[in-house]
Design an enzyme around this catalytic site. Structure first.
Site, PDB file in Angstrom:
ATOM      1  N   GLY A   9      -0.038   0.998  -6.912  1.00  0.00           N
ATOM      2  CA  GLY A   9      -1.323   1.704  -7.000  1.00  0.00           C
ATOM      3  C   GLY A   9      -1.265   2.833  -8.014  1.00  0.00           C
ATOM      4  O   GLY A   9      -1.806   3.914  -7.812  1.00  0.00           O
ATOM      5  N   ALA A  10      -0.611   2.527  -9.167  1.00  0.00           N
ATOM      6  CA  ALA A  10      -0.407   3.572 -10.178  1.00  0.00           C
ATOM      7  C   ALA A  10      -1.591   3.687 -11.133  1.00  0.00           C
ATOM      8  O   ALA A  10      -1.580   4.544 -12.017  1.00  0.00           O
ATOM      9  CB  ALA A  10       0.869   3.275 -10.963  1.00  0.00           C
ATOM     10  N   GLY A  51       8.102  10.521 -24.094  1.00  0.00           N
ATOM     11  CA  GLY A  51       8.956   9.551 -24.800  1.00  0.00           C
ATOM     12  C   GLY A  51       9.580   8.523 -23.871  1.00  0.00           C
ATOM     13  O   GLY A  51      10.599   7.917 -24.213  1.00  0.00           O
ATOM     14  N   SER A 136      -1.252   8.811   6.313  1.00  0.00           N
ATOM     15  CA  SER A 136      -2.474   9.634   6.262  1.00  0.00           C
ATOM     16  C   SER A 136      -2.531  10.452   7.544  1.00  0.00           C
ATOM     17  O   SER A 136      -1.899  10.086   8.551  1.00  0.00           O
ATOM     18  CB  SER A 136      -3.702   8.718   6.187  1.00  0.00           C
ATOM     19  OG  SER A 136      -4.881   9.420   6.543  1.00  0.00           O
ATOM     20  N   TYR A 150      -7.534   0.778   9.440  1.00  0.00           N
ATOM     21  CA  TYR A 150      -6.926   1.799   8.571  1.00  0.00           C
ATOM     22  C   TYR A 150      -5.996   2.737   9.350  1.00  0.00           C
ATOM     23  O   TYR A 150      -4.828   2.914   8.949  1.00  0.00           O
ATOM     24  CB  TYR A 150      -8.027   2.559   7.820  1.00  0.00           C
ATOM     25  CG  TYR A 150      -7.506   3.489   6.751  1.00  0.00           C
ATOM     26  CD1 TYR A 150      -7.055   2.990   5.520  1.00  0.00           C
ATOM     27  CD2 TYR A 150      -7.454   4.860   6.953  1.00  0.00           C
ATOM     28  CE1 TYR A 150      -6.572   3.838   4.528  1.00  0.00           C
ATOM     29  CE2 TYR A 150      -6.975   5.719   5.974  1.00  0.00           C
ATOM     30  CZ  TYR A 150      -6.531   5.201   4.763  1.00  0.00           C
ATOM     31  OH  TYR A 150      -6.038   6.051   3.798  1.00  0.00           O
ATOM     32  N   ALA A 152      -4.504   2.172  12.094  1.00  0.00           N
ATOM     33  CA  ALA A 152      -3.369   1.369  12.568  1.00  0.00           C
ATOM     34  C   ALA A 152      -2.356   1.160  11.444  1.00  0.00           C
ATOM     35  O   ALA A 152      -1.147   1.292  11.649  1.00  0.00           O
ATOM     36  CB  ALA A 152      -3.872   0.016  13.090  1.00  0.00           C
ATOM     37  N   ALA A 153      -2.859   0.840  10.254  1.00  0.00           N
ATOM     38  CA  ALA A 153      -1.955   0.623   9.119  1.00  0.00           C
ATOM     39  C   ALA A 153      -1.207   1.912   8.777  1.00  0.00           C
ATOM     40  O   ALA A 153      -0.010   1.887   8.457  1.00  0.00           O
ATOM     41  CB  ALA A 153      -2.762   0.139   7.900  1.00  0.00           C
ATOM     42  N   LYS A 154      -1.901   3.039   8.827  1.00  0.00           N
ATOM     43  CA  LYS A 154      -1.260   4.311   8.470  1.00  0.00           C
ATOM     44  C   LYS A 154      -0.281   4.760   9.557  1.00  0.00           C
ATOM     45  O   LYS A 154       0.744   5.389   9.258  1.00  0.00           O
ATOM     46  CB  LYS A 154      -2.316   5.376   8.190  1.00  0.00           C
ATOM     47  CG  LYS A 154      -3.168   5.062   6.950  1.00  0.00           C
ATOM     48  CD  LYS A 154      -2.280   4.810   5.731  1.00  0.00           C
ATOM     49  CE  LYS A 154      -3.051   4.545   4.453  1.00  0.00           C
ATOM     50  NZ  LYS A 154      -2.171   4.159   3.330  1.00  0.00           N
TER      51      LYS A 154
END
Ligand code: NAP
Length: 262
Positions: A9-10, A51, A136, A150, A152-154
């Site tokens: 997620g960059a 660089g 989160s 959400y 639950a995932a966190k």
């Protein structure tokens, strides 16, 4: 050779800020997301400023085969893993397809787990590793209508980080669950709640840089859980300490603004 960190997620928000900050410290970023143009432009910016040649991997992290390909395509050591890619589905559970929910689980839970499993043997062999898993403050919440999986995932990312840390910290590997609250990024734009959420003094937005600095400091120090910012720390203390009967209705009322009516 300098350190190399894989950052998922960059292409935006917190992940892009991790890449810029790590590159400024001499780390070579391995940039992963779906939007190639964004990754190329970030890599160019990092090259001009420091660089450093970033590695770019365009990958849909909800696609298991693509993630297998990503793991195969990364050559050379990975000293750090920032499991950052993420989003939320702002709708009610039954207003979404099962495929959409399962893609969410794949991106937010399964892929970070698979990436950690892939990079850990090399980290253990070299006696050095840093893993930061984006959780989160909602990992501590009672949950609310909308964004169903959400929290639950966190919570998974939080617990996974702690258990993993217990297993590998004596091997020179620091695992940290980074638990931000509302942060300036493309998150609400991506889930369609940007306008509805608006800005509120009761929901101060943290700059991405502050979140990243707190995450990297916690990782260096070997802290398993980092809640950046005083507001977020107070929110987590309230969610942990106040009685459910008092807090749950408040959270559920407040969450309505961040949910798309179905
Ligand atoms: N912003 C907040 O308030 C907040 C609060 C707590 C936690 N977090 C967590 O912080 C992390 C970063 O979010 P953010 O706020 O920086 O959001 P963001 O600005 O929307 O960035 C999300 C990143 O995830 C990538 N991504 C999403 N789905 C992907 C997929 N299927 N495959 C590959 N990459 C994917 C996006 O890249 P592409 O679209 O180019 O693929 C993007 O680079 C997330 O895990 C989020 O849950 C955010």
């Amino acid at each position: 050779m300098g350190r190399r960190y894989l950052i998922t997620g960059a292409s935006a928000g917190i992940g892009a800020a991790f890449a810029r900050t790590l590159a400024a410290q001499g780390v070579t970023p391995i940039l992963v997301a779906r939007r190639e143009d964004r990754l190329k432009s970030l890599a160019g910016e990092i090259h001009d400023a420091h660089g450093i040649e970033s590695e770019i991997h365009v990958c849909d992290l909800s696609d298991r085969k693509a993630v297998d390909g990503l793991i195969q395509a990364i050559h050379g050591p990975v000293d750090g893993l920032i499991n950052n890619a993420g989003y939320s589905l702002a709708h009610m559970f039954t207003a979404t397809t099962l495929d959409a929910q399962m893609d969410f689980v794949e991106t937010s839970v399964n892929t970070p787990t698979r990436l950690a499993h892939a990079v850990l043997p090399g980290m253990i062999e070299r006696g050095y590793g840093r893993i930061i898993n984006l959780s989160s403050i909602v990992a501590f919440s009672a949950g609310a209508a909308g964004h169903t999986l959400y929290p639950a995932a966190k919570a998974y990312m939080l617990k996974f980080s702690r258990s993993l840390s217990a297993e590998v910290r004596h091997k020179g590997i620091h695992v940290t669950a980074l638990c931000p609250g509302s942060t300036v990024s493309e998150f609400t734009h991506a889930n369609g709640t940007e306008k509805a959420a608006g800005h509120s003094p009761f929901r101060p937005l943290m700059p991405t840089q502050a979140v990243v600095d707190a995450g990297l400091a916690a990782s260096d120090a070997g802290r398993e859980v980092e809640i950046p910012g005083l507001f977020n720390k107070v929110a987590v203390a309230a969610m942990t300490l106040l009685p459910d009967a008092l807090l749950t209705p408040l959270i559920r009322q407040g969450a309505k603004r961040f949910t798309l009516g179905d």
